[in-house]
Design a protein around this motif. Structure first.
Motif, PDB file in Angstrom:
ATOM      1  N   ALA A  88      48.566  43.728  65.726  1.00  0.00           N
ATOM      2  CA  ALA A  88      47.954  43.944  67.041  1.00  0.00           C
ATOM      3  C   ALA A  88      47.059  42.764  67.414  1.00  0.00           C
ATOM      4  O   ALA A  88      46.936  42.421  68.573  1.00  0.00           O
ATOM      5  CB  ALA A  88      47.151  45.236  67.019  1.00  0.00           C
ATOM      6  N   ALA A  89      46.437  42.176  66.415  1.00  0.00           N
ATOM      7  CA  ALA A  89      45.529  41.068  66.708  1.00  0.00           C
ATOM      8  C   ALA A  89      45.841  39.939  65.732  1.00  0.00           C
ATOM      9  O   ALA A  89      45.094  39.734  64.769  1.00  0.00           O
ATOM     10  CB  ALA A  89      44.093  41.540  66.557  1.00  0.00           C
ATOM     11  N   PRO A  90      46.928  39.265  65.960  1.00  0.00           N
ATOM     12  CA  PRO A  90      47.403  38.342  64.921  1.00  0.00           C
ATOM     13  C   PRO A  90      46.400  37.247  64.576  1.00  0.00           C
ATOM     14  O   PRO A  90      46.245  36.896  63.420  1.00  0.00           O
ATOM     15  CB  PRO A  90      48.673  37.763  65.509  1.00  0.00           C
ATOM     16  CG  PRO A  90      48.610  38.010  66.965  1.00  0.00           C
ATOM     17  CD  PRO A  90      47.789  39.258  67.132  1.00  0.00           C
ATOM     18  N   TYR A  91      45.727  36.727  65.609  1.00  0.00           N
ATOM     19  CA  TYR A  91      44.784  35.645  65.322  1.00  0.00           C
ATOM     20  C   TYR A  91      43.601  36.172  64.508  1.00  0.00           C
ATOM     21  O   TYR A  91      43.125  35.519  63.594  1.00  0.00           O
ATOM     22  CB  TYR A  91      44.300  34.987  66.623  1.00  0.00           C
ATOM     23  CG  TYR A  91      45.381  34.166  67.286  1.00  0.00           C
ATOM     24  CD1 TYR A  91      45.718  32.912  66.778  1.00  0.00           C
ATOM     25  CD2 TYR A  91      46.042  34.634  68.406  1.00  0.00           C
ATOM     26  CE1 TYR A  91      46.709  32.152  67.394  1.00  0.00           C
ATOM     27  CE2 TYR A  91      47.020  33.880  69.023  1.00  0.00           C
ATOM     28  CZ  TYR A  91      47.367  32.627  68.511  1.00  0.00           C
ATOM     29  OH  TYR A  91      48.323  31.886  69.103  1.00  0.00           O
ATOM     30  N   PHE A  92      43.208  37.365  64.870  1.00  0.00           N
ATOM     31  CA  PHE A  92      42.084  37.966  64.143  1.00  0.00           C
ATOM     32  C   PHE A  92      42.490  38.258  62.701  1.00  0.00           C
ATOM     33  O   PHE A  92      41.744  37.986  61.750  1.00  0.00           O
ATOM     34  CB  PHE A  92      41.654  39.262  64.845  1.00  0.00           C
ATOM     35  CG  PHE A  92      40.570  39.996  64.122  1.00  0.00           C
ATOM     36  CD1 PHE A  92      39.250  39.560  64.166  1.00  0.00           C
ATOM     37  CD2 PHE A  92      40.854  41.123  63.379  1.00  0.00           C
ATOM     38  CE1 PHE A  92      38.245  40.237  63.496  1.00  0.00           C
ATOM     39  CE2 PHE A  92      39.864  41.804  62.691  1.00  0.00           C
ATOM     40  CZ  PHE A  92      38.554  41.359  62.753  1.00  0.00           C
ATOM     41  N   VAL A  93      43.712  38.816  62.557  1.00  0.00           N
ATOM     42  CA  VAL A  93      44.203  39.154  61.220  1.00  0.00           C
ATOM     43  C   VAL A  93      44.275  37.905  60.353  1.00  0.00           C
ATOM     44  O   VAL A  93      43.863  37.902  59.188  1.00  0.00           O
ATOM     45  CB  VAL A  93      45.587  39.844  61.315  1.00  0.00           C
ATOM     46  CG1 VAL A  93      46.250  39.918  59.956  1.00  0.00           C
ATOM     47  CG2 VAL A  93      45.444  41.236  61.924  1.00  0.00           C
ATOM     48  N   GLU A  94      44.768  36.861  60.936  1.00  0.00           N
ATOM     49  CA  GLU A  94      44.902  35.623  60.187  1.00  0.00           C
ATOM     50  C   GLU A  94      43.509  35.070  59.832  1.00  0.00           C
ATOM     51  O   GLU A  94      43.295  34.570  58.732  1.00  0.00           O
ATOM     52  CB  GLU A  94      45.684  34.614  61.031  1.00  0.00           C
ATOM     53  CG  GLU A  94      46.153  33.377  60.295  1.00  0.00           C
ATOM     54  CD  GLU A  94      46.963  33.697  59.048  1.00  0.00           C
ATOM     55  OE1 GLU A  94      47.574  34.777  58.976  1.00  0.00           O
ATOM     56  OE2 GLU A  94      46.963  32.862  58.122  1.00  0.00           O
ATOM     57  N   TYR A  95      42.615  35.225  60.783  1.00  0.00           N
ATOM     58  CA  TYR A  95      41.252  34.768  60.543  1.00  0.00           C
ATOM     59  C   TYR A  95      40.621  35.552  59.396  1.00  0.00           C
ATOM     60  O   TYR A  95      40.055  34.983  58.452  1.00  0.00           O
ATOM     61  CB  TYR A  95      40.433  34.933  61.837  1.00  0.00           C
ATOM     62  CG  TYR A  95      38.963  34.639  61.663  1.00  0.00           C
ATOM     63  CD1 TYR A  95      38.505  33.319  61.495  1.00  0.00           C
ATOM     64  CD2 TYR A  95      38.025  35.665  61.674  1.00  0.00           C
ATOM     65  CE1 TYR A  95      37.150  33.066  61.329  1.00  0.00           C
ATOM     66  CE2 TYR A  95      36.671  35.407  61.505  1.00  0.00           C
ATOM     67  CZ  TYR A  95      36.237  34.105  61.334  1.00  0.00           C
ATOM     68  OH  TYR A  95      34.902  33.836  61.163  1.00  0.00           O
ATOM     69  N   ILE A  96      40.780  36.868  59.486  1.00  0.00           N
ATOM     70  CA  ILE A  96      40.148  37.705  58.464  1.00  0.00           C
ATOM     71  C   ILE A  96      40.839  37.512  57.115  1.00  0.00           C
ATOM     72  O   ILE A  96      40.224  37.621  56.055  1.00  0.00           O
ATOM     73  CB  ILE A  96      40.126  39.179  58.906  1.00  0.00           C
ATOM     74  CG1 ILE A  96      39.025  39.920  58.124  1.00  0.00           C
ATOM     75  CG2 ILE A  96      41.439  39.857  58.708  1.00  0.00           C
ATOM     76  CD1 ILE A  96      38.719  41.284  58.695  1.00  0.00           C
ATOM     77  N   ARG A  97      42.144  37.223  57.155  1.00  0.00           N
ATOM     78  CA  ARG A  97      42.859  36.977  55.891  1.00  0.00           C
ATOM     79  C   ARG A  97      42.226  35.788  55.160  1.00  0.00           C
ATOM     80  O   ARG A  97      42.002  35.821  53.951  1.00  0.00           O
ATOM     81  CB  ARG A  97      44.345  36.708  56.151  1.00  0.00           C
ATOM     82  CG  ARG A  97      45.187  36.730  54.878  1.00  0.00           C
ATOM     83  CD  ARG A  97      46.641  36.457  55.197  1.00  0.00           C
ATOM     84  NE  ARG A  97      46.826  35.106  55.730  1.00  0.00           N
ATOM     85  CZ  ARG A  97      46.830  34.003  54.987  1.00  0.00           C
ATOM     86  NH1 ARG A  97      46.661  34.089  53.678  1.00  0.00           N
ATOM     87  NH2 ARG A  97      46.992  32.825  55.538  1.00  0.00           N
ATOM     88  N   ASN A  98      41.904  34.760  55.953  1.00  0.00           N
ATOM     89  CA  ASN A  98      41.266  33.592  55.346  1.00  0.00           C
ATOM     90  C   ASN A  98      39.907  33.937  54.774  1.00  0.00           C
ATOM     91  O   ASN A  98      39.537  33.504  53.686  1.00  0.00           O
ATOM     92  CB  ASN A  98      41.137  32.475  56.377  1.00  0.00           C
ATOM     93  CG  ASN A  98      42.448  31.742  56.560  1.00  0.00           C
ATOM     94  OD1 ASN A  98      43.142  31.469  55.588  1.00  0.00           O
ATOM     95  ND2 ASN A  98      42.817  31.471  57.808  1.00  0.00           N
ATOM     96  N   VAL A  99      39.191  34.731  55.540  1.00  0.00           N
ATOM     97  CA  VAL A  99      37.848  35.130  55.094  1.00  0.00           C
ATOM     98  C   VAL A  99      37.966  35.927  53.786  1.00  0.00           C
ATOM     99  O   VAL A  99      37.249  35.676  52.809  1.00  0.00           O
ATOM    100  CB  VAL A  99      37.156  35.972  56.192  1.00  0.00           C
ATOM    101  CG1 VAL A  99      35.833  36.547  55.669  1.00  0.00           C
ATOM    102  CG2 VAL A  99      36.913  35.124  57.434  1.00  0.00           C
TER     103      VAL A  99
END
Lengths: 357, 737
Positions: free
Chosen positions: B404-415
């Motif tokens: 649903a929020a791919p950029y956010f998911v990717e961001y949080i994955r990095n975090v």
């Protein structure tokens, strides 16, 4: 095989034959007995540990008129005898001594292998001799295996009477008596290593007994009423000598491998050949007519035994004649029994032991 | 074999002869010369062979022979008869080879009897022979060269066997020495996916090495277990880890086929292999596998073992374990699987790709029905269920849901990756993020609409990014890193370093406020040429309008985004203080330590600046907050991420900042935002040649930053200032639904 009685007999003969020996009291150790009731001798065999004890008596008798002094003399000298109808019947080995003393022949309770029809006291004599060799059994029903001849093939005589009388005699003594054919006894004694397969021939005084056995089963057994006595008689008649003298010559000097040196030897050679040919022809005839002779893939042995087979050259002559006659069986060898005079008794003992087991 | 061969002959000699011949061959035999006794004996105990000698038999009709032949067919009749009579016996059914005529041939008889006897008693005779041989050896027949030779051979074989057993034992022992501890299963924790949830609990994403979700064995329905047992290991509940018969059968079949066509491994062995061993094919591995299997069996209940297996197995389509497989292929939980589904899943582990219903539906269909047939054969389902299930189609490919929020998911994955490392993919974490899916959708819509509007205005290919931060917690509530994640995963909200333009200016003003200035303080907006310290470079800042406004209040200077006044102010208070202020409110990027930095020549990220604006809003500085809590696979809280705001601006200066930033909306460059009909605060930003357009602002709830620009850093388009390109997106997002 050493034998006390044989030694004793030999010792008696060396003393000049005027001291008839009496067998020592037979001690009964128990166990089965083999008994060879031949025309000439009666031989008993018993197992003594690993050895076999042989005891024998001449199957003959000699009669002397009965008198007190004779009786005392016989008793004093341990001569076996019994009194009957005003005569003393000297039996066994002593009879021969007496006969020689009187320069005459002993009389036989068995003639041509069977109880003599001529002798009224044949049965008593034979029973008496048997009792000197076979003591009363330690336990009722002990086994005694006695030899009987096969039915003669050239007469209509049966051995049934002979067999039955002997059986009853032994049974009356307390034994369980079983009969064994003389020829088969030879096989039992000599052919153990060949699974009791082969032909056993007992060449006795009165007759020759033949038996063919396969795996201890007597396939056929018979007798011919020709034996040592026949040879002696015929040669004696031919050369004008007594049968007793011919017998002595035969037993001591005859060598059938050599050229006869005199007319006695020539005649002996002729009648021996006749005897052996009769024997082989009879074998040929029985084998070819028997429905029971199996087809054998291996050659078998022939074993000769008995006093008549003992002269040198008898075996070789037999073998030569056997090869000359075509028989439906193949033979690997013809050999003499190890102890020809006692083979039948030993064979009877073997059967008795086997039966007891 | 106690029943002897019966021999009949009325001829005593022939009978005895036949008896001896038979006995001499080692058989027991009994002779009869009376047919009645023979009949009685035959009836009492059926002999294997009857040898009947017809010689001298009184009745030439031989009814007895026919009777034997018909009544006792399992007894073989051997006849001795006249050659003339033999054909009639053959006609009566007696075997020709069993009819003999005179003379009796012992070899023939022996051979025939042995032949019959051996065929009838093959097994018994073998045992007897071995037994007799053994007896002979023990009794010790030193004189028999054959036995001595046999003894030597047996001794040699025994020694060789001992050596082989020794070596094998050593080999096994050696392999056992580094056997993994089965006790590890006590703490069986399979690789499990981590899940990301939005603040409302909706699943956002799954991070995995092996896509798996553990399901305890007692929650797995019986028909699902049965399906796997039927397919993989029919004797699962009977064996103790190793199914010897199956192993041997598989071995033979594989040799016959010249390759591996059948597996002999039990479920326990497969589990041992999956958990503790490498997939290499070696004897050593097989030994270990067997040993571990037996240990597992000794330690765990059958259902537990099956549970481990079902959670561990790979089902294709990156699905590990029954739960992930159920979700992947059927969109169901394991507990919801029906018989047909169970059969389909049971069909997969052998060759997940080959039998994948997504890739090879026909093969999958056949394989699934084979599994159903196995279930039927084992009595797990009845014919009716089988018939109905076998008609069911196999599942079709379900396209994987997009984040649903791919950029956010990717961001949080990095975090999270930085936080947990590889555990993120294996530990089965449940990460409850701060993302508000409603806002996120709104943000995505706003960005998409903004980009579309620009495209419609003849500016295709323009990218935009948006980030929304909760003022009270610093939590990111929405994040859009670009217009199309599929096309470009570059997150312009967090990764793009762009010149900030005027959105940096409030930091200069905050520095001024901190240094005693107020919104009404004045500053000169005049043409001033600044020289570098060495005098080598000269720079004269100009305003966007190309005009100078003279002495202006700070409110005016900021609301109208006056460059000359801002630079003058920065020059007055010193850039070092400006930079220090920037750092105090969370700006971490390099800041050009000279005056041009005051009007935004330094490159920063949208997230960085939006957090700075969050601080403007209420004075508290927050670090980016992307999750509220994290739990482990058992829902036990691993971390509770409470907001950790730090007071960075005192309330008076916050008020001043709100004043000036509100003025931007009420009287300055962002008047359009008034359309929102509520107090909002913010600042536009535009860089040279309209390469970047910014608007970062906040209301009483959220700080929201919007950036618009091109990835290649080319101009967006004519007049594409922050207020024209970025503000509309911001307004769009901030609108009440």
């Amino acid at each position: 095989m050493s034998d006390k009685n044989e030694d004793a007999k030999a010792a008696a003969n060396q003393k000049g034959g005027n001291n008839p020996e009496r067998p020592k009291e037979i001690e009964n150790f128990g166990g089965p007995i083999g008994l060879d009731i031949g025309t000439t001798n009666i031989v008993s065999a018993r197992a003594r540990g690993a050895n076999i004890q042989i005891t024998k008596q001449l199957n003959a008798f000699f009669t002397v008129p009965a008198s007190k002094i004779t009786g005392m003399t016989l008793l004093k000298n341990d001569v076996l005898y019994f009194s009957q109808n005003g005569s003393f019947y000297i039996i066994g080995n002593a009879a021969d001594t007496f006969a020689n003393t009187f320069n005459t022949d002993t009389r036989r309770p068995v003639e041509s292998g069977l109880l003599s029809a001529k002798e009224d006291e044949a049965l008593n004599v034979i029973q008496s001799i048997i009792k000197t060799l076979v003591p009363p059994p330690k336990n009722q029903g002990e086994l005694v295996c006695y030899s009987i001849p096969g039915d003669p093939i050239d007469t209509k005589i049966s051995v049934l009477h002979h067999d039955t009388i002997l059986k009853r005699t032994l049974q009356d003594m307390g034994y369980t008596a079983i009969a064994i054919n003389e020829g088969f006894a030879v096989i039992m004694s000599e052919l153990a290593d060949e699974s009791y397969t082969g032909i056993g021939i007992s060449m006795g005084g009165g007759m020759c007994n033949v038996c063919f056995s396969y795996l201890s089963v007597p396939v056929f057994s018979y007798s011919i009423q020709k034996g040592g006595d026949y040879v002696d008689t015929m040669v004696g008649a031919a050369v004008g000598e007594s049968a007793t003298r011919i017998k002595l010559i035969k037993e001591k000097e005859l060598n059938l491998l050599k050229e006869p040196k005199n007319k006695v030897e020539t005649s002996l050679s002729i009648y021996y050949e006749d005897l052996l040919e009769s024997l082989i022809l009879s074998i040929q005839r029985v084998i070819t007519t028997s429905e029971s002779v199996p087809r054998l893939s291996k050659p078998i042995s022939v074993v000769l035994s008995g006093g008549t087979a003992m002269p040198a050259g008898v075996r070789e002559k037999f073998e030569k004649l056997l090869k000359a006659n075509r028989l439906p069986l193949q033979f690997s060898s013809v050999r003499m029994a190890e102890d020809p005079l006692n083979t039948t008794a030993k064979g009877a003992l073997q059967l008795a032991i086997a039966e007891e087991k | 074999m106690a029943v002897p061969i019966l021999v009949f002959s009325v001829d005593k000699t022939r009978g005895s002869l036949l008896l001896k011949i038979i006995e001499n061959s080692g058989f027991k035999a009994k002779l009869f010369d009376n047919s009645l006794e023979l009949e009685y004996a035959v009836r009492r105990r059926r002999p294997p062979i009857i040898v009947f000698d017809t010689k001298h038999y009184q009745s030439r009709q031989f009814k007895i022979i026919s009777a034997f032949h018909s009544r006792f067919q399992d007894a073989e009749l051997i006849l001795f008869a006249d050659p003339a009579e033999i054909p009639s016996f053959i006609a009566a059914g007696i075997k020709k080879e069993c009819c003999f005529s005179d003379p009796i041939n012992p070899d023939e008889v022996t051979l025939k009897i042995r032949e019959i006897y051996f065929i009838k008693n093959r097994a018994f005779l073998k045992i007897k022979t071995y037994f007799l041989l053994l007896c002979s050896l023990f009794e010790g027949t030193r004189d028999n060269p054959y036995i001595v030779f046999t003894k030597k051979i047996i001794m040699a074989i025994a020694m060789a066997l001992a050596v082989v057993v020794g070596i094998a034992g050593g080999f096994i022992f050696y392999n056992m020495s580094d056997l993994p501890k089965v006790q590890l299963l006590e703490s069986y924790v399979p690789f499990e996916s981590s899940f990301l949830y939005a603040s409302d609990g909706v699943e956002l994403a799954e991070f995995y090495l092996e896509r798996r979700k553990f399901v305890p064995f007692y929650k797995i329905p019986k028909h699902v277990k049965n399906a796997f047992i039927a397919v993989e290991d029919a004797h699962f509940y009977e064996h103790h880890g190793i199914d010897f018969f199956r192993t041997i059968a598989a071995f033979i079949n594989n040799i016959r086929a010249g390759g591996a066509v059948q597996g002999g491994s039990t479920i326990t062995q497969q589990l041992a292999k999956m958990l503790f061993l490498t997939p290499e094919k070696s004897l050593s591995r097989k030994i270990k596998e067997a040993a571990i299997s037996m240990q597992i069996e000794g330690r765990y209940k059958k259902d537990e073992i099956l549970g481990f297996y079902l959670n561990q197995a790979y089902f294709g389509a990156r699905a590990y374990g029954i739960e992930a497989a159920s979700q992947t292929y059927f969109g169901k939980r394991t507990e919801e699987l029906n018989v047909t589904d169970a059969a389909m899943l049971a069909a997969l582990p052998k060759a997940p790709t080959d039998y994948s219903p997504f890739k090879n539906p026909q093969k999958a269909f056949a394989r699934r029905n084979l599994a159903l047939k196995s279930m039927l054969d084992r009595g797990f389902i009845d014919a009716e269920v089988y018939a109905a299930s076998a008609k069911e189609p196999v599942p079709e490919y379900i396209s994987r849901k997009k984040y649903a929020a791919p950029y956010f998911v990717e961001y949080i994955r990095n975090v999270m990756e930085q936080k947990f490392g590889d555990r993120l993919y294996t530990a089965g974490l449940r990460i409850y993020t701060t993302l508000d899916l409603t806002l996120q959708k709104k943000a995505e819509r706003a960005v998409a609409n903004g980009a579309a509007a620009l495209a419609r205005a003849g500016m295709p290919g323009v990218e935009a990014a948006l980030i929304a931060i909760d003022l009270n917690t610093g939590a990111i509530r929405a994040m859009v890193g670009g217009t199309n994640f599929q096309k470009s995963q570059f997150n312009r909200a967090t990764q793009a370093m762009r010149q900030t333009g005027s959105v940096f200016k409030p930091i200069v003003y905050l520095t001024a406020f901190k240094n005693g200035y107020s919104a009404d303080s004045t500053v000169d907006d005049t043409e001033v040429t600044y020289s570098s310290k060495d005098g080598g470079q000269q720079w004269t800042p100009h305003n966007y309008s190309r005009r100078f406004y003279g002495r202006v209040t700070l409110r005016t200077a900021l609301s109208h985004s006056l460059n000359a006044a801002t630079v003058a102010l920065a020059n007055a208070i010193g850039m070092d203080k400006v930079i220090a202020t920037a750092r105090s409110i969370g700006v971490t990027s390099n800041i050009y330590p000279h005056l041009p930095a005051a009007i935004g020549v330094s490159e920063m990220t949208l997230i960085e600046l939006t957090y700075a604006y969050t601080t403007f809003a209420n004075g508290r500085r927050f670090d980016p907050m992307v999750y509220e809590k994290i739990t482990d696979r058992y829902n036990i809280k691993v971390e509770d991420n409470a907001p950790k705001g730090v007071q960075a601006i005192d309330p008076a200066n916050v008020a001043k900042m709100r004043d000036v930033l509100n003025a931007v909306v009420t009287e300055g460059t962002s008047i359009a935002a008034q359309s929102l009909n509520r107090p909002v605060y913010g600042k536009t930003g535009t860089t040279d040649e309209y390469k970047d357009a910014w608007f970062i602002g906040f209301d009483d709830r959220l700080a929201v930053g919007v950036w618009v620009g091109r990835d290649n850093n080319r101009p967006i388009g004519d007049d594409m200032s922050g207020s024209h390109a970025a503000l509309p997106i911001w307004i769009n997002f901030m609108k009440e639904d």
